[in-house]
Design an enzyme around this catalytic site. Structure first.
Site, short mmCIF file in Angstrom:
data_model
loop_
_atom_site.label_atom_id
_atom_site.label_comp_id
_atom_site.label_asym_id
_atom_site.label_seq_id
_atom_site.Cartn_x
_atom_site.Cartn_y
_atom_site.Cartn_z
N THR A 107 0.87 -1.18 0.00
CA THR A 107 0.00 0.00 0.00
C THR A 107 0.91 1.23 0.00
OG1 THR A 107 -1.80 -1.08 1.16
CG2 THR A 107 -1.49 1.26 1.64
N ASP A 158 -9.08 -0.20 5.95
CA ASP A 158 -8.89 1.02 6.75
C ASP A 158 -8.70 2.27 5.92
OD1 ASP A 158 -6.38 -0.43 6.06
OD2 ASP A 158 -5.44 1.38 6.85
N GLY A 170 -0.77 -1.88 6.56
CA GLY A 170 -0.82 -3.10 7.36
C GLY A 170 -2.18 -3.73 7.28
N1 ASP Z 1 -4.17 -1.44 4.94
C1 ASP Z 1 -4.45 -2.02 3.65
C2 ASP Z 1 -5.79 -2.69 3.69
O1 ASP Z 1 -6.06 -3.43 4.62
C3 ASP Z 1 -3.44 -3.02 3.19
C4 ASP Z 1 -1.98 -2.68 3.40
O2 ASP Z 1 -1.65 -1.65 3.98
O3 ASP Z 1 -1.13 -3.44 2.95
O4 ASP Z 1 -6.56 -2.53 2.77
#
Ligand code: ASP
Length: 310
Positions: A167, A198, A219
């Site tokens: 991300t 999120d 995350g």
């Molecule tokens: N936070 C992102 C989500 O859950 C994924 C990530 O940050 O890798 O959509």
């Protein structure tokens, strides 16, 4: 200490062969954001441009390069927030758009809402003249490979997220002391159709307040939402913690309370910044006072002149 811009290219387990490309990508994004700030551009301009650049980079899980949902489709989430007045804009589960972060900014600037979702977000994009792109143009061979691999009935749900490219997100403070954040993602590998993480939720996938600072996280989205990670970090900063202390407190809480891993980039109004993570890696870069700082593993902190290689 001002201006400053900081970006991340996602927390997780980045395979060795892709790690270097991720570092190159975040450095390029930080340089781009910094050039905008040095020319007198706003923090909002800097974070949106830095994130859009990473959305266009197929090495990251955002825009082109997004992970696929269980049906093999791309659904993306993005948000921006303006620390001057707490205005925010977001899109969730949006399809066939190259740069969701720019669409999120349009939601903030052109509607009276904070978040538009799925087909409604797409229709809004069209009404704003944002071009539709073929879904195939957003899908990389790498994303297809990860999708297929994790469709297997014996796929381990935790291992399934390993190898997921990051991300992307950015925080910045401009020379006038205005603060902004932006985050964009394709979400979690093989997520259910319609799953929203999120990223588009204020206080979870980002927060910016001129009085306190800004956060962009990455995350496990469900864990980030349970602890409202971005606002939690700013809460600790309001209580007098430094960006680094506040990030560590909140990330430890997320790990212990809901078993979630992640990472954040954080700035305060003076330009003090922190890149902290509880995952194995997080690619990050910060540009400030003519220097580019970057790292990937815990304890790594390289510095070089921001102008190098231009
Ligand atoms: N936070 C992102 C989500 O859950 C994924 C990530 O940050 O890798 O959509």
């Amino acid at each position: 200490m001002l201006p400053v811009v900081m970006v991340h290219g996602g927390a997780g387990h980045i395979p060795k062969e892709r790690a270097e490309l991720s570092t190159i990508g975040v450095k390029e994004a930080a340089r781009t954001g910094y050039a905008i700030l040095q020319k007198g551009g706003s923090a909002m301009d800097a974070v949106v441009e830095a994130v859009a650049l990473m959305e266009n980079n197929p090495r990251f899980n955002a825009g082109r390069g997004s992970v696929l949902n269980v049906k093999g489709e791309v659904e993306m989430d993005a948000m921006v927030m303006d620390g001057r007045n707490l205005d925010s804009g977001a899109v969730s589960a949006v399809r066939r758009i190259a740069n969701p972060v720019q669409l999120a900014r349009l939601v903030m600037e052109k509607t009276k809402h904070l978040c538009l979702t799925a087909e409604g977000a797409f229709k809004f994009a069209r009404s704003m003249g944002v071009p539709e792109v073929p879904e195939e143009s957003l899908i990389t061979d790498y994303a297809k490979m990860r999708w297929k691999k994790n469709l297997k009935p014996d796929a381990n749900p935790v291992e399934c997220q390993m190898g997921k490219m990051g991300t992307v997100g950015a925080v910045a403070v401009d020379k006038d002391g205005n603060i902004a954040c932006a985050t964009s993602t394709g979400g979690m590998i093989n997520k259910m159709e319609g799953r929203v993480g999120d990223t588009p939720c204020v206080g979870c996938g980002g927060y910016a307040d001129n009085n306190i600072g800004a956060v962009s996280p990455t995350g496990h989205g469900e864990a980030i939402m349970k602890v409202t990670l971005s606002r939690l970090i700013l809460f600790h900063m309001e209580q007098g913690k430094t960006p680094e202390e506040a990030s560590d407190l909140a990330l430890t809480y997320m790990k212990e309370r809901v078993d979630g891993l992640g990472g954040v980039v954080v700035v305060d109004p003076k330009g003090t910044w922190a890149a902290r993570f509880s995952s194995l890696q997080m690619s990050w870069a910060a540009a400030q006072q003519g220097e580019l700082h970057y790292g990937l593993y815990h304890g790594e902190h390289f510095v070089e002149p921001v102008q190098e290689n231009i």
